[in-house]
Scaffold this motif. Structure first.
Motif, PDB file in Angstrom:
ATOM      1  N   THR B   6      -6.771  -0.133   3.094  1.00 21.22           N
ATOM      2  CA  THR B   6      -5.315  -0.177   3.169  1.00 21.22           C
ATOM      3  C   THR B   6      -4.826  -1.527   2.692  1.00 21.22           C
ATOM      4  O   THR B   6      -4.943  -2.514   3.405  1.00 21.22           O
ATOM      5  CB  THR B   6      -4.864   0.062   4.623  1.00 21.22           C
ATOM      6  OG1 THR B   6      -5.519   1.209   5.135  1.00 21.22           O
ATOM      7  CG2 THR B   6      -3.364   0.260   4.700  1.00 21.22           C
ATOM      8  N   LYS B   7      -4.277  -1.555   1.469  1.00 24.81           N
ATOM      9  CA  LYS B   7      -3.737  -2.822   0.983  1.00 24.81           C
ATOM     10  C   LYS B   7      -2.492  -3.183   1.777  1.00 24.81           C
ATOM     11  O   LYS B   7      -1.829  -2.307   2.361  1.00 24.81           O
ATOM     12  CB  LYS B   7      -3.350  -2.680  -0.491  1.00 24.81           C
ATOM     13  CG  LYS B   7      -4.516  -2.499  -1.429  1.00 24.81           C
ATOM     14  CD  LYS B   7      -4.036  -2.666  -2.869  1.00 24.81           C
ATOM     15  CE  LYS B   7      -4.606  -1.562  -3.749  1.00 24.81           C
ATOM     16  NZ  LYS B   7      -4.127  -1.650  -5.126  1.00 24.81           N
ATOM     17  N   PHE B   8      -2.149  -4.450   1.784  1.00 23.04           N
ATOM     18  CA  PHE B   8      -0.910  -4.873   2.432  1.00 23.04           C
ATOM     19  C   PHE B   8      -0.386  -6.120   1.747  1.00 23.04           C
ATOM     20  O   PHE B   8      -1.083  -6.742   0.935  1.00 23.04           O
ATOM     21  CB  PHE B   8      -1.142  -5.138   3.928  1.00 23.04           C
ATOM     22  CG  PHE B   8      -2.042  -6.304   4.228  1.00 23.04           C
ATOM     23  CD1 PHE B   8      -3.420  -6.149   4.293  1.00 23.04           C
ATOM     24  CD2 PHE B   8      -1.513  -7.575   4.446  1.00 23.04           C
ATOM     25  CE1 PHE B   8      -4.257  -7.225   4.566  1.00 23.04           C
ATOM     26  CE2 PHE B   8      -2.343  -8.658   4.724  1.00 23.04           C
ATOM     27  CZ  PHE B   8      -3.715  -8.485   4.781  1.00 23.04           C
ATOM     28  N   PRO B  10       0.499  -9.820   2.219  1.00 23.90           N
ATOM     29  CA  PRO B  10       0.272 -10.877   3.200  1.00 23.90           C
ATOM     30  C   PRO B  10       1.528 -11.715   3.497  1.00 23.90           C
ATOM     31  O   PRO B  10       1.604 -12.360   4.524  1.00 23.90           O
ATOM     32  CB  PRO B  10      -0.814 -11.754   2.577  1.00 23.90           C
ATOM     33  CG  PRO B  10      -0.859 -11.387   1.140  1.00 23.90           C
ATOM     34  CD  PRO B  10      -0.271 -10.041   0.972  1.00 23.90           C
ATOM     35  N   ALA B 237       0.740  -6.024   7.052  1.00 25.14           N
ATOM     36  CA  ALA B 237      -0.503  -5.432   7.542  1.00 25.14           C
ATOM     37  C   ALA B 237      -0.277  -4.529   8.745  1.00 25.14           C
ATOM     38  O   ALA B 237       0.450  -4.884   9.671  1.00 25.14           O
ATOM     39  CB  ALA B 237      -1.491  -6.537   7.915  1.00 25.14           C
ATOM     40  N   GLY B 238      -0.907  -3.357   8.714  1.00 20.53           N
ATOM     41  CA  GLY B 238      -0.950  -2.514   9.893  1.00 20.53           C
ATOM     42  C   GLY B 238       0.158  -1.493  10.047  1.00 20.53           C
ATOM     43  O   GLY B 238       0.064  -0.618  10.903  1.00 20.53           O
ATOM     44  N   LEU B 239       1.205  -1.575   9.232  1.00 22.84           N
ATOM     45  CA  LEU B 239       2.300  -0.615   9.423  1.00 22.84           C
ATOM     46  C   LEU B 239       1.850   0.786   9.024  1.00 22.84           C
ATOM     47  O   LEU B 239       1.103   0.953   8.072  1.00 22.84           O
ATOM     48  CB  LEU B 239       3.534  -1.025   8.616  1.00 22.84           C
ATOM     49  CG  LEU B 239       4.274  -2.259   9.128  1.00 22.84           C
ATOM     50  CD1 LEU B 239       5.598  -2.428   8.377  1.00 22.84           C
ATOM     51  CD2 LEU B 239       4.540  -2.177  10.621  1.00 22.84           C
TER      52      LEU B 239
END
Lengths: 275, 275
Positions: B6-8, B10, B237-239
């Motif tokens: 999962t790209k995000f 930063p 990240a993480g959504l």
């Protein structure tokens, strides 16, 4: 131009954290019937630059964490912030959780010992502890303690020889007493006694605290200054102050269990709106 | 271990963005009666690593942006994503807004031309455009166009000689038609005609798109594939995926105007919950 500079936590800018936040267990590992995977993983709070002297292992995120995208930002966070402050630690800490997602119900031992769940969490512990400056580890409650023991059983874990304490989870008195005031008073008193033991075990291990602070133990209940607001430096860029100042601004609301599960309702505190 | 990476995004890891997100105008500059300053500033979406070929200037964030902490992630964002895709741009873009905070009412010219408001925004434009690879700038609507002109009047702005277009703001048809279906159809048709002019102006300037794409103009209304979900690489990240897949999951709800202003209600789409 502006009255104040607002520090923030830039987050997962470098390795190994970039990869840890790219390659993480999802609903294949965390059963959606037992964990609120729908909100996505919430990874940490605090320093990722190798400057931590304390590592806190919490349990799982709740609704405030879900909005802020950092762990331990609600009442439990304010309490543990105060615990660390008593050790003179005001910024040199990192926090991770036992679980990436909020627990929904009671995860069985089989779920808790899922090899992929555990090995991913162990990567974080390796990254934060091996060859780093952490001098003390604090596990909040049984699940965190179990997580620690699992890492300590690894070769990497065995190489780590610094101080460790398990303390009662910060909101155990509330969970336990379920609204009964007498029980809450008693459970809080018991917890703070346990926390005092934790402080006394850890304090000698912290060689260079952020602030030289004589150790003052807890009494029977929390004094006002024994709960700290979450530092601005721990929040992602741009989040408003009221999200750190206090909790209660995020709730799960709904008529049915399913409605409630699908919901987070955010309410800006009245004083933060133009009157 | 996991099925997918999962790209995000930063975020604000390096300069000048770290400082821009530390030192920004707050309620001293943005009148709380005219802007929803209570939610904190929302800064950008897209690349901050100097790889952008397109810069988009939007207007202001709304409730989806407030949760995600990136701009243009709702319906307007999906539409502009599709506009850029027609130019072969799928990741090489940056987006900023005219205003850091959501407009509440109608900001006067005096407010819009506040020197501190403007100079801060100009720092972002300097950072994103001077000596960088942007080949085309797209302003969404009148306010964004005004913001551009203010920067173009500076010495830095005068040095920038690449393509610029102002296009109708992506949700202008909805604002304009206020529920009247015939008006919506007409306004959408008019907007897409305007967008076609924009595409034809910009396309020759994009020398090295992410994807070689023959230019296909809009018809009278949006085709399904002309609105794109927001890329995972643009989200913190993480959504969870459902926050990108569609909008409508965040609403302002309340009985009174003040209740509504204080509220954001998030509802997880039914299909993303265990049945």
């Amino acid at each position: 131009m502006v009255k104040k500079l607002t520090k923030f936590d830039p987050g997962y800018c470098s390795e190994p954290f970039k990869t840890l936040c790219t390659n993480f267990p999802n609903s294949d590992v965390y059963d959606p019937l037992r964990f609120r995977v729908e909100w996505g993983p919430i990874f940490h709070r605090g320093r990722l630059d190798g400057s931590a002297k304390i590592l806190v292992i919490g349990q799982d995120p709740a609704q405030h964490e879900t909005i802020v995208r950092r762990i331990l930002v609600g009442e439990a966070g304010r309490r543990i912030q105060g615990f660390m402050a008593k050790l003179g630690i005001t910024r040199s800490y990192t926090m991770i959780n036992t679980f990436l997602y909020s627990v929904y119900g009671n995860p069985t031992a089989k779920i808790r010992k899922n090899p992929q769940l555990v090995s991913y969490r162990n990567l974080w512990l390796d990254a934060l502890l091996l060859g780093k400056t952490v001098e003390g580890v604090v596990a909040l409650g049984d699940r965190a303690d179990e997580a620690w023991k699992m890492w300590k059983a690894t070769a990497n874990g065995q190489s780590f020889q610094k101080a460790f304490v398990k303390i009662t989870h910060p909101t155990q008195p509330e969970s336990f007493s379920k609204g009964n005031h007498a029980k809450l008073t008693e459970a809080t008193k018991k917890m703070l006694k346990n926390w005092n033991s934790g402080l006394q075990t850890l304090a000698p291990s912290i060689s260079n605290p952020d602030k030289q602070t004589p150790l003052v133990l807890y009494g029977d209940s929390f004094a006002q200054d024994e709960k700290s607001e979450i530092p601005e430096e721990d929040f992602p860029a741009g989040l408003p102050y009221w999200m750190r100042e206090n909790d209660g601004w995020a709730r799960r609301v709904g008529k049915t269990t399913m409605d409630k599960r699908a919901n987070i309702t955010i309410t800006v505190p009245k004083k933060n709106l133009p009157q």
